[in-house]
Design an enzyme around this catalytic site. Structure first.
Site, PDB file in Angstrom:
ATOM      1  N   GLU A  74      18.046 -50.454  11.568  1.00 54.73           N
ATOM      2  CA  GLU A  74      18.925 -49.621  12.389  1.00 54.73           C
ATOM      3  C   GLU A  74      18.147 -48.549  13.142  1.00 54.73           C
ATOM      4  O   GLU A  74      18.428 -48.259  14.304  1.00 54.73           O
ATOM      5  CB  GLU A  74      20.003 -48.969  11.507  1.00 54.73           C
ATOM      6  CG  GLU A  74      21.083 -49.921  11.034  1.00 54.73           C
ATOM      7  CD  GLU A  74      21.917 -50.451  12.184  1.00 54.73           C
ATOM      8  OE1 GLU A  74      22.382 -49.643  13.014  1.00 54.73           O
ATOM      9  OE2 GLU A  74      22.103 -51.678  12.261  1.00 54.73           O
TER      10      GLU A  74
ATOM     11  N   CYS B 143      30.031 -58.114  25.812  1.00 56.49           N
ATOM     12  CA  CYS B 143      30.517 -56.886  26.455  1.00 56.49           C
ATOM     13  C   CYS B 143      29.329 -56.015  26.847  1.00 56.49           C
ATOM     14  O   CYS B 143      29.211 -54.866  26.436  1.00 56.49           O
ATOM     15  CB  CYS B 143      31.460 -56.140  25.507  1.00 56.49           C
ATOM     16  SG  CYS B 143      32.449 -54.861  26.320  1.00 56.49           S
TER      17      CYS B 143
ATOM     18  N   CYS C  15      33.682 -61.552  30.214  1.00 54.13           N
ATOM     19  CA  CYS C  15      35.053 -61.357  29.728  1.00 54.13           C
ATOM     20  C   CYS C  15      35.745 -62.680  29.410  1.00 54.13           C
ATOM     21  O   CYS C  15      36.615 -62.733  28.528  1.00 54.13           O
ATOM     22  CB  CYS C  15      35.863 -60.575  30.758  1.00 54.13           C
ATOM     23  SG  CYS C  15      35.218 -58.903  31.073  1.00 54.13           S
TER      24      CYS C  15
ATOM     25  N   CYS D 292      35.215 -63.467  25.790  1.00 56.10           N
ATOM     26  CA  CYS D 292      35.461 -62.389  24.832  1.00 56.10           C
ATOM     27  C   CYS D 292      36.702 -62.665  23.993  1.00 56.10           C
ATOM     28  O   CYS D 292      37.760 -63.004  24.533  1.00 56.10           O
ATOM     29  CB  CYS D 292      35.622 -61.066  25.570  1.00 56.10           C
ATOM     30  SG  CYS D 292      35.970 -59.669  24.478  1.00 56.10           S
TER      31      CYS D 292
ATOM     32  N   CYS E 190      42.553 -56.271  26.593  1.00 62.53           N
ATOM     33  CA  CYS E 190      41.533 -55.282  26.958  1.00 62.53           C
ATOM     34  C   CYS E 190      41.971 -54.542  28.218  1.00 62.53           C
ATOM     35  O   CYS E 190      42.222 -55.156  29.266  1.00 62.53           O
ATOM     36  CB  CYS E 190      40.195 -55.971  27.180  1.00 62.53           C
ATOM     37  SG  CYS E 190      38.898 -54.871  27.800  1.00 62.53           S
TER      38      CYS E 190
END
Length: 359
Positions: free
Chosen positions: A36, A190, A197, A200, A206
């Site tokens: 991370e 995204c 899209c 998605c 959305c």
């Protein structure tokens, strides 16, 4: 809707998500934490090699906590944003001393250097399988677009709304897979530019997709004029081709790394060389200047190469200075632009066909 949202994201991830990255194999809290930190402001493809090398040398928190910071920075060289490496090392030391390892509590994790709320959530969700929310850049983008949240995510009010959404939509079970799914969704579909899209799993409801506002959301950080600074870097070579390096202060840019001595101008180069090495090079050669971009400013670097006559060790008595032979193992971490300069043949300082700017 929150439950339906997470179910759709998880269903998509099971079919299309990334599941074989190095830190996803044996996802211990320690491995999740290191990944991370490395992934902050760095692409996955770049991190993979660094992560593998880092884990080979520091397989657990104790190995990292007890290692010299120079060795940690050395393995980080080229990855950039070196404060991440310094904080990683400090956090490992604090966790080792105070907790006997990486704590499994959100507040205790977030209190360690370099670990904020989102990274702590990732460690708990991905490393422990506990219900915890994350809000990295990818997740912010997905949530801002899907819910139609205006404003720059760095603003307190906007960030508060995004955190509320992140927590509301995180499922109690499968929080780890959901966290990974949200990061993958933002990284692969995204995206900031040209989002896919049509593929998605949550495009049907959305707001950004419905209103054609994908390019507007999330709002970009308000632009400011990027200031530019200048420095003259001195490549002081001895007769054997070793070059003088000095350790930078522990804080600030390139904190704790080994870099080239610097001067405020070409006119000050001779005085700086004499201060450091006890003598002034007979001649200097001006190498082509170049720019290096930092988060808040750009640095214009003017390299000057010069050769000293006789033994190099004269005048260099500080432990923060070292004569380094390019091609040998470095004394620690070296900033990328400095490493690039050191990779160039030392012929710049050795040629007779030089421009003398020391007069």
């Amino acid at each position: 809707m929150p439950q339906r949202f997470s179910e759709r994201v998880l269903a998509w991830w099971r079919r299309h998500g990334r599941k074989d990255l190095p830190w996803q194999r044996e996802p211990t809290p320690y491995r999740v934490w290191v990944s991370e930190i490395m992934l902050q402001q760095t692409q996955v493809g770049t991190v993979v090699g660094y992560f593998d090398r880092f884990m080979a040398r520091f397989p657990d928190l104790e190995a990292l906590a007890t290692a010299p910071v120079d060795e940690v920075l050395g393995l980080w060289s080229g990855l950039g944003y070196y404060a991440r490496a310094r904080n990683l090392h400090r956090a490992a030391q604090e966790a080792h001393v105070l907790h006997g390892g990486l704590p499994a509590d959100l507040e205790a994790l977030a209190a360690l250097p370099g670990i904020g709320r989102s990274t702590a959530g990732a460690i708990l969700a991905l490393g422990h399988g506990r219900p915890a929310s994350i809000l990295d850049g990818n997740v912010k983008r997905v949530l801002a677009r899907h819910a139609g949240i205006d404003g720059w995510p760095g603003e307190t009010a906007v960030l508060h709304r995004l955190w509320a959404l992140a927590e509301e939509r995180t499922p109690e079970h499968e929080a780890g897979p959901y966290a990974q799914a949200m990061m993958d969704l933002g990284a692969t579909l995204c995206t900031r530019a040209n989002p896919c899209c049509g593929d998605c799993p949550v495009a049907a409801d959305c707001v950004a997709q419905r209103e054609g506002r994908q390019r507007e959301l999330p709002a970009p950080k308000p632009r400011k004029t990027t200031p530019e600074r200048e420095t003259w870097m001195l490549l002081l070579y001895d007769a054997a081709g070793a070059v003088l390096l000095e350790r930078r202060p522990p804080s600030g840019i390139w904190g704790g790394l080994w870099s080239l001595p610097e001067a405020a101008s070409a006119d000050e180069a001779d005085a700086r060389a004499r201060e450091l090495a006890g003598r002034t090079p007979a001649t200097w050669q001006a190498l082509p200047p170049f720019r290096h971009a930092f988060t808040h400013f750009r640095l214009r670097i003017h390299p000057l190469a010069g050769r000293l006559h006789g033994p190099a060790a004269v005048g260099v008595k500080d432990t923060a200075q070292v004569w380094y032979k390019p091609g040998q193992p470095p004394p620690g971490g070296i900033p990328a632009p400095v490493a690039s300069l050191l990779e160039q043949p030392a012929r710049a300082a050795a040629t007779n066909d030089r421009e003398d700017i020391s007069q």
